[in-house]
Design an enzyme around this catalytic site. Structure first.
Site, mmCIF file in Angstrom:
data_model
loop_
_atom_site.group_PDB
_atom_site.id
_atom_site.type_symbol
_atom_site.label_atom_id
_atom_site.label_comp_id
_atom_site.label_asym_id
_atom_site.label_seq_id
_atom_site.Cartn_x
_atom_site.Cartn_y
_atom_site.Cartn_z
ATOM 1 N N HIS A 37 1.305 -9.253 -2.536
ATOM 2 C CA HIS A 37 1.021 -8.468 -3.791
ATOM 3 C C HIS A 37 2.053 -7.439 -4.432
ATOM 4 O O HIS A 37 2.415 -6.696 -3.572
ATOM 5 C CB HIS A 37 -0.535 -7.839 -3.654
ATOM 6 C CG HIS A 37 -0.758 -6.753 -2.842
ATOM 7 N ND1 HIS A 37 -0.506 -5.460 -3.213
ATOM 8 C CD2 HIS A 37 -0.998 -6.660 -1.231
ATOM 9 C CE1 HIS A 37 -0.734 -4.596 -2.040
ATOM 10 N NE2 HIS A 37 -1.031 -5.320 -1.041
ATOM 11 N N ASP A 82 3.604 -0.786 0.285
ATOM 12 C CA ASP A 82 2.442 -1.866 0.274
ATOM 13 C C ASP A 82 2.086 -2.366 -1.478
ATOM 14 O O ASP A 82 1.407 -1.557 -2.087
ATOM 15 C CB ASP A 82 1.259 -0.981 0.895
ATOM 16 C CG ASP A 82 -0.106 -1.851 0.993
ATOM 17 O OD1 ASP A 82 0.137 -3.118 0.947
ATOM 18 O OD2 ASP A 82 -1.171 -1.282 0.943
ATOM 19 N N GLU A 96 -4.345 -7.194 -5.875
ATOM 20 C CA GLU A 96 -5.118 -7.227 -4.420
ATOM 21 C C GLU A 96 -5.684 -5.931 -4.150
ATOM 22 O O GLU A 96 -6.782 -5.988 -3.299
ATOM 23 C CB GLU A 96 -3.765 -7.527 -3.755
ATOM 24 C CG GLU A 96 -4.277 -7.776 -2.073
ATOM 25 C CD GLU A 96 -4.153 -6.573 -1.110
ATOM 26 O OE1 GLU A 96 -4.625 -6.768 -0.156
ATOM 27 O OE2 GLU A 96 -4.004 -5.467 -1.752
ATOM 28 N N GLU A 97 -5.263 -4.692 -4.648
ATOM 29 C CA GLU A 97 -5.791 -3.486 -4.069
ATOM 30 C C GLU A 97 -7.350 -3.131 -4.645
ATOM 31 O O GLU A 97 -8.065 -2.069 -4.158
ATOM 32 C CB GLU A 97 -4.862 -2.230 -4.560
ATOM 33 C CG GLU A 97 -3.427 -2.349 -3.860
ATOM 34 C CD GLU A 97 -3.610 -2.013 -2.441
ATOM 35 O OE1 GLU A 97 -4.495 -2.037 -1.847
ATOM 36 O OE2 GLU A 97 -2.506 -2.134 -1.760
ATOM 37 N N ASP A 150 1.894 -8.888 4.007
ATOM 38 C CA ASP A 150 1.439 -7.561 3.634
ATOM 39 C C ASP A 150 1.702 -6.607 4.680
ATOM 40 O O ASP A 150 2.570 -6.871 5.674
ATOM 41 C CB ASP A 150 -0.208 -7.576 3.515
ATOM 42 C CG ASP A 150 -0.659 -6.662 2.390
ATOM 43 O OD1 ASP A 150 -0.127 -5.699 2.120
ATOM 44 O OD2 ASP A 150 -1.601 -7.023 1.694
ATOM 45 N N HIS A 186 -0.956 3.863 1.950
ATOM 46 C CA HIS A 186 -1.695 4.203 0.608
ATOM 47 C C HIS A 186 -1.444 5.785 0.558
ATOM 48 O O HIS A 186 -2.452 6.456 0.228
ATOM 49 C CB HIS A 186 -3.130 3.911 0.828
ATOM 50 C CG HIS A 186 -3.489 2.403 0.456
ATOM 51 N ND1 HIS A 186 -5.035 2.298 0.051
ATOM 52 C CD2 HIS A 186 -2.855 1.367 0.790
ATOM 53 C CE1 HIS A 186 -5.058 1.001 -0.151
ATOM 54 N NE2 HIS A 186 -3.737 0.423 0.295
#
Length: 366
Positions: A73, A189, A221-222, A244, A330
């Protein structure tokens, strides 16, 4: 003695370029442009669907070859401008899973509708003005504000800011220390996964892959695997993989590590979005053994990947995932080890070569 040449020389270059773009979920336009430009020379077919997913196909020599879908992603966690206040400060709404503890005093980009990026800072109360209650409190994101230097709401509007503009962290890919091979940036990410898939397409520039390769650079995706969920309704494949990041727990906050930086890519066993198909899990581990490639087995309920949606292709396809271990996931300071990134690329390439002969049944009954 000179260092050996890297096995995947383009990975860092791709990653440098990709993390510079601002692309929170639903606002991935700049990342789409970069990926289309980078992937087009190596694809037999390239499309961008209505969601913004980029789909690059590199065909095998034989029309009857198996078809493998691999998704990474492109979107990042971030924000949207929720409100422009009379004093010129901006209020934010979260996009994706953000931890309120890390948001104060961060530099951010606000991408306006014209495509220009404006620098802002998430404000924090000066240390000289803190009360005792402030020192132990976590400021909720709804109380945060962004300072873009505007003196009034009208001045913020004159700069081009409107409600709904995407907001992302500022940062560039930078090596930690000196010669560590460990790199930090926001949006590793999963721009790191996108860089690997670009490298994989390049690998088959001069000769076709052993199976037809469908590379998906997915969006949203998130916020719930939405991009790939839309693709799963019409994409066809014999095998599907997600590539990922996953969360390292090898830092001082933890007493025992399950996933370590530098110990190799992970082969997914389970997370909250999927239980890896046994044939794919066995195939990946067998490829790693054949290549003498160190890998880690990943069991982590607190994470999900595009594999959770890909498994529903057609009537269901064998699905698994490979992850690259990432510290401070994140956050604006995610950290990966280049050896893990290159290991993921090597594992994927090896798996594609093994895939034509891989037994894909869930269980053999004869």
């Amino acid at each position: 003695m000179d260092d050996p040449a890297p096995s995947w020389p383009s990975l860092l270059g791709h990653l440098h370029a990709l993390v510079e773009a601002t692309g929170p979920s639903g606002s991935e336009e700049d990342v789409v442009r970069l990926l289309v430009q980078a992937a087009r020379p190596y694809a037999d077919r390239l499309d961008v669907d209505a969601f913004g997913n980029v789909i690059a196909v590199r065909r095998a020599e034989a029309d009857t070859a198996r078809r493998c879908i691999i998704s990474a992603h492109m979107d990042e966690i971030g924000f949207r401008v929720y409100k422009i206040e009379a004093g010129g400060f901006l209020r934010l709404e979260k996009v994706g899973g953000l931890d309120d503890r890390i948001l104060l005093a961060q530099r951010v980009w606000i991408r306006t509708e014209s495509g220009e990026r404006l620098l802002g800072v998430i404000g924090t109360k000066s240390a000289h003005l803190l009360g005792e209650a402030d020192r132990s409190a976590v400021v909720p994101y709804a109380s945060l504000y962004v300072d873009i230097g505007a003196r009034s709401g009208q001045e913020a509007l004159d700069m081009g800011v409107v409600v709904g503009d995407p907001v992302g962290f500022v940062g560039s890919l930078t090596e930690l220390g000196k010669g560590s091979g460990r790199y930090t940036a926001h949006a590793l990410d999963d721009r790191a996964g996108c860089a690997v898939l670009l490298g994989l397409l390049e690998r088959f520039q001069h000769s076709p892959p052993p199976v037809t390769l469908v590379v998906v650079f997915s969006v949203q995706e998130e916020v719930g695997l939405r991009g790939v969920e839309a693709l799963a309704r019409h994409l066809k494949g014999d095998v599907a993989l997600a590539l990922d990041m996953t969360a390292a727990d090898d830092t001082p906050e933890f007493t025992a590590a399950h996933l370590r930086l530098g110990a190799g890519p992970t082969v997914k066993v389970m997370d909250f979005s999927t239980l890896a198909h046994p044939a794919i899990r066995r195939g990946l581990l067998s490829t790693a053994q054949r290549l003498s490639l160190p890998v880690q087995r990943e069991v982590l309920r607190g994470i999900g990947t595009d594999a959770g949606a890909l498994q529903y292709l057609g009537q269901g396809v064998p699905t698994g995932a490979i992850s690259v271990v990432n510290r401070s996931t994140h956050s604006p300071v995610e950290v990966l080890d280049l050896r893990d990134l290159e290991g993921a690329a090597t594992l994927l390439e090896g798996f594609l070569h093994d895939l034509p002969d891989l037994e894909l049944r869930f269980v053999a009954l004869d």
